[in-house]
Design an enzyme around this catalytic site. Structure first.
Site, PDB file in Angstrom:
ATOM      1  N   GLN A   1      32.724 -40.548   7.176  1.00 42.03           N
ATOM      2  CA  GLN A   1      32.255 -41.550   4.913  1.00 42.03           C
ATOM      3  C   GLN A   1      32.734 -42.721   5.330  1.00 42.03           C
ATOM      4  O   GLN A   1      32.105 -43.980   5.061  1.00 42.03           O
ATOM      5  CB  GLN A   1      31.489 -41.138   4.320  1.00 42.03           C
TER       6      GLN A   1
ATOM      7  N   HIS B   1      32.074 -46.347   7.411  1.00 39.77           N
ATOM      8  CA  HIS B   1      31.105 -46.666   6.745  1.00 39.77           C
ATOM      9  C   HIS B   1      31.121 -48.316   6.742  1.00 39.77           C
ATOM     10  O   HIS B   1      30.780 -48.974   6.751  1.00 39.77           O
ATOM     11  CB  HIS B   1      30.536 -46.570   6.238  1.00 39.77           C
TER      12      HIS B   1
ATOM     13  N   GLU C   1      25.867 -39.611  -3.198  1.00 36.90           N
ATOM     14  CA  GLU C   1      25.123 -39.648  -2.048  1.00 36.90           C
ATOM     15  C   GLU C   1      25.586 -38.615  -1.255  1.00 36.90           C
ATOM     16  O   GLU C   1      23.935 -37.541  -1.130  1.00 36.90           O
ATOM     17  CB  GLU C   1      24.770 -40.828  -1.188  1.00 36.90           C
ATOM     18  N   HIS C   2      26.762 -37.574  -0.741  1.00 38.29           N
ATOM     19  CA  HIS C   2      26.378 -37.015   0.506  1.00 38.29           C
ATOM     20  C   HIS C   2      27.167 -35.448  -0.203  1.00 38.29           C
ATOM     21  O   HIS C   2      28.278 -36.293  -0.746  1.00 38.29           O
ATOM     22  CB  HIS C   2      27.056 -36.835   1.463  1.00 38.29           C
TER      23      HIS C   2
ATOM     24  N   ASP D   1      23.241 -37.816   9.480  1.00 38.13           N
ATOM     25  CA  ASP D   1      22.551 -38.882  10.084  1.00 38.13           C
ATOM     26  C   ASP D   1      21.966 -39.066  10.930  1.00 38.13           C
ATOM     27  O   ASP D   1      21.680 -39.441  10.894  1.00 38.13           O
ATOM     28  CB  ASP D   1      23.990 -39.664  10.200  1.00 38.13           C
TER      29      ASP D   1
ATOM     30  N   HIS E   1     -13.353 -47.290 -28.264  1.00 38.64           N
ATOM     31  CA  HIS E   1     -13.448 -46.097 -27.800  1.00 38.64           C
ATOM     32  C   HIS E   1     -14.338 -44.603 -27.616  1.00 38.64           C
ATOM     33  O   HIS E   1     -14.781 -43.917 -27.334  1.00 38.64           O
ATOM     34  CB  HIS E   1     -12.038 -45.216 -27.553  1.00 38.64           C
TER      35      HIS E   1
END
Lengths: 431, 431
Positions: free
Chosen positions: B259, B262, B327-328, B361, B420
């Site tokens: 990770q 990235h 996230e992960h 992924d 109504h």
């Protein structure tokens, strides 16, 4: 209301009016809202109390910001006990419908040691905004709180502005208690949204904020989106009735008016294959307008955003209805259910002549928080799903990963992500 | 990486870094984006072409804006055939997982003539944004297109910027074709988002826009939210590994680095009950850093946003993991599945030592578009549900409405909505 034959030009004109009722530029209000949010996010309670004094003319403290049990008791004493009964009956239906929206976590397995799945987890805290002002809508309190409670949210936190006397509308408080709100704070406006999104000394930070509000509240919700989740931004209400010659003009007229009374921006549109129905509906509307208490509002909304569209065919009527993507759609036609199969865009679809729209507002059970201004093309009614989130579950055995490890490594290398490839390769390197 | 003992202070410090990697103020870019959106919304293709020339240095026309069949064929000729094979294998898994997310419409019936339900309808058009630039991520193309196609969206429209030569990255084009994109437009940036949201002469208006992008794309998506639906706004990637003494330090190190590579804002955090593991993981990281091609990026992201937190107990480790809402998340512990039951906040959860994050992924099937920066508290992985919307279905018989009509009327009157009440009462008035 104006009766017009449907053609490309009239369709575009009416749709334009229908969809573009809300102004789109809010530069000035946006700046105010940004300032309030930044201030509450950094100064917490101090800023929150100061804005409440400025806008709601109420002095709050840490001790008085939250509604107490005593105040809730007072609220019960102040409302008609028969309203409490109606709220309870309605809640049975609302809960029952929303229970059916609950999703299970699931897994799939393959014998070589692969397990994949999706885990459904309720959010921890949800914020429900309830507007103050003259009109109190306990039904809206129920519709916003129940899906969160059914989803299993730990703590549902309501925010609603108090009056100068520091009191909250009693019917709103009773509805909150009956629906299961865990805490109620006497705050409103952009400052309340900021407090819920970022937390203050007194107000807990939540994961999602739902509920209607004025333009400041709507802009504040949009501004904090990403820090928290929000529901869709509600515009003025609308109804589209799709009717043929079998429809009862008196009922159709009454239903159109029931939405038109909401406010001057509300829209009521009849799309019909029958000119005779169109004319009779107009007569009925005139009759009702003599007696209805909110006739001034109704007249303005009908003049501004009401219309009767007459079409040559049922297919054209259905296409027009889909193009409008209305919040509420009534289908009063032969084979209403068959027509419904052709409806792609609508918040809620009411079928047949005894399924009047207010049945959905108050009692049937489905949520009355619905996408407006044509957003039914992509937004859904508020639901239990709004208050849960999902996590993917991935488990591979050594055997399963070994079978495909070269594929993953190749894919990663093709994206130049060599550390990705390495994290797979390292598991199969020779010792 | 720095090894710190978990306590209230270190937890808060590390979490602060982890969650606040993206700058929060974009005043200048916001103004640019607003201008571009207003311009494309009002001038259509003309503005779109002019911004494309300005930012992408490519001259587009109505005839060249869309990728042709011929260009797609050229793309296939330009990519390694073995990549096409891997893409196809991966697609089998991605489709299979997403098929399981499909929801049915449902109804409930009561014999007195009550039918309630929820109709699920795919959106008509979805826009998928794919960033240009040096790095091409065909895997991301698959992950954004497949859920829309599985949902049954009529037309999936991809937008991706072209180079000065008017060409689109071939591996992206091949991935788009394999995943089932219906049309591909050579446009990028805020102008592409505006074109998809409002439509131009060449580009159709869509209902939802998904896909990652730079800050201009992200701000443009947020600005058009409400005109269309959008997915969540993606921040830099992150991984949190939850490990005990049974974990293999070499695998854990490799996964953290996968990770970190990235970008420099990516975050890799290990939370472990074992100081011995923490130290061994650090040694392995140093070893890998000698050989990995993206070591410069990795070093910066580890220095800025990487950390090893050592806890006294498994419960503390789990609580910290939930607080980060990564996230992960990888769980490499005894009884990983039992630990998973205690995880409330995570985009994707990888269990056991052969479930390395890149498996998700590229290949396992669950979506790799996941909530970042702690938004797993309330956002979910991209899914089929993102491309459908729901309509409530309500039908009552005369008998069923009659039984409760006074309740509805009372509720409506209590909210001062007399039209109504009237729309219900009119159905039971004496003739």
């Amino acid at each position: 209301m104006k009766i017009v034959e449907l053609n490309e030009q009239t369709k575009a004109e009416v749709r334009e009016k229908f969809l573009n009722r809300s102004p789109k530029q809010f530069g000035e209000q946006e700046a105010v809202v940004k300032q309030i949010i930044a201030d509450v996010a950094s100064r917490g309670d101090e800023a929150l109390f100061s804005y409440t004094e400025k806008f709601d003319h109420a002095k709050l403290t840490k001790e008085t910001i939250e509604v107490t049990e005593e105040e809730t008791k007072e609220a019960y004493a102040a409302v008609d006990p028969s309203l409490v009964e109606v709220i309870r009956k309605s809640l049975v239906n609302i809960r029952s419908f929303h229970e059916k929206q609950k999703q299970n976590s699931w897994i799939t397995t393959e014998e070589k040691g692969i397990l994949l799945g999706q885990k459904v987890t309720p959010m921890e805290k949800a914020g429900v905004y309830v507007p103050g002002g003259k009109a109190a809508y306990p039904s809206s309190v129920l519709m916003n709180i129940v899906p969160a409670k059914v989803a299993g949210v730990d703590e549902v936190i309501m925010a609603t502005p108090c009056g100068r006397d520091g009191k909250v509308n009693p019917s709103v408080l009773v509805a909150a208690k009956e629906a299961g709100a865990d805490r109620v704070f006497k705050i409103g406006g952009a400052q309340a949204i900021a407090a819920l999104a970022f937390g203050t000394e007194s107000v807990p930070k939540v994961d999602k904020i739902v509920g209607p509000g004025n333009i400041y509240v709507a802009l504040a919700k949009k501004a904090v989106f990403g820090n928290v989740s929000i529901d869709s931004i509600a515009g003025p209400s609308e109804i589209l009735v799709l009717a043929d010659e079998t429809a009862n003009p008196r009922y159709v007229a009454a239903d159109l008016l029931s939405q038109a009374e909401h406010d001057e921006m509300a829209s009521a549109v009849l799309v019909t294959t029958s000119r005779s129905l169109a004319e009779k509906v107009n007569e009925e509307i005139e009759g009702f307008l003599q007696v209805l208490s909110r006739k001034e509002i109704i007249r303005k909304s009908l003049e501004g955003y009401g219309c009767i569209l007459v079409t040559d065919s049922r297919r054209e009527a259905i296409d027009a209805a889909n193009l409008f993507a209305p919040e509420h759609m009534e289908i009063v036609m032969k084979d209403a259910f068959e027509v419904m199969t052709k409806i792609r865009n609508a918040g809620a679809i009411f079928l047949g002549e005894y399924s009047s729209e207010p049945l959905g507002d108050y009692f049937a059970g489905p949520n009355h928080v619905l996408p407006t201004s044509g957003t039914a093309r992509f937004f859904s009614p508020l639901s239990v799903e709004d208050f849960v989130k999902k996590s993917s579950i991935i488990h591979y055995s050594r055997e399963a990963l070994e079978e495909i490890h070269r594929d993953i490594e190749q894919f990663a290398k093709c994206e130049q992500l060599t550390a990705h490839a390495n994290s797979i390769a390292v598991r199969f390197e020779e010792k």
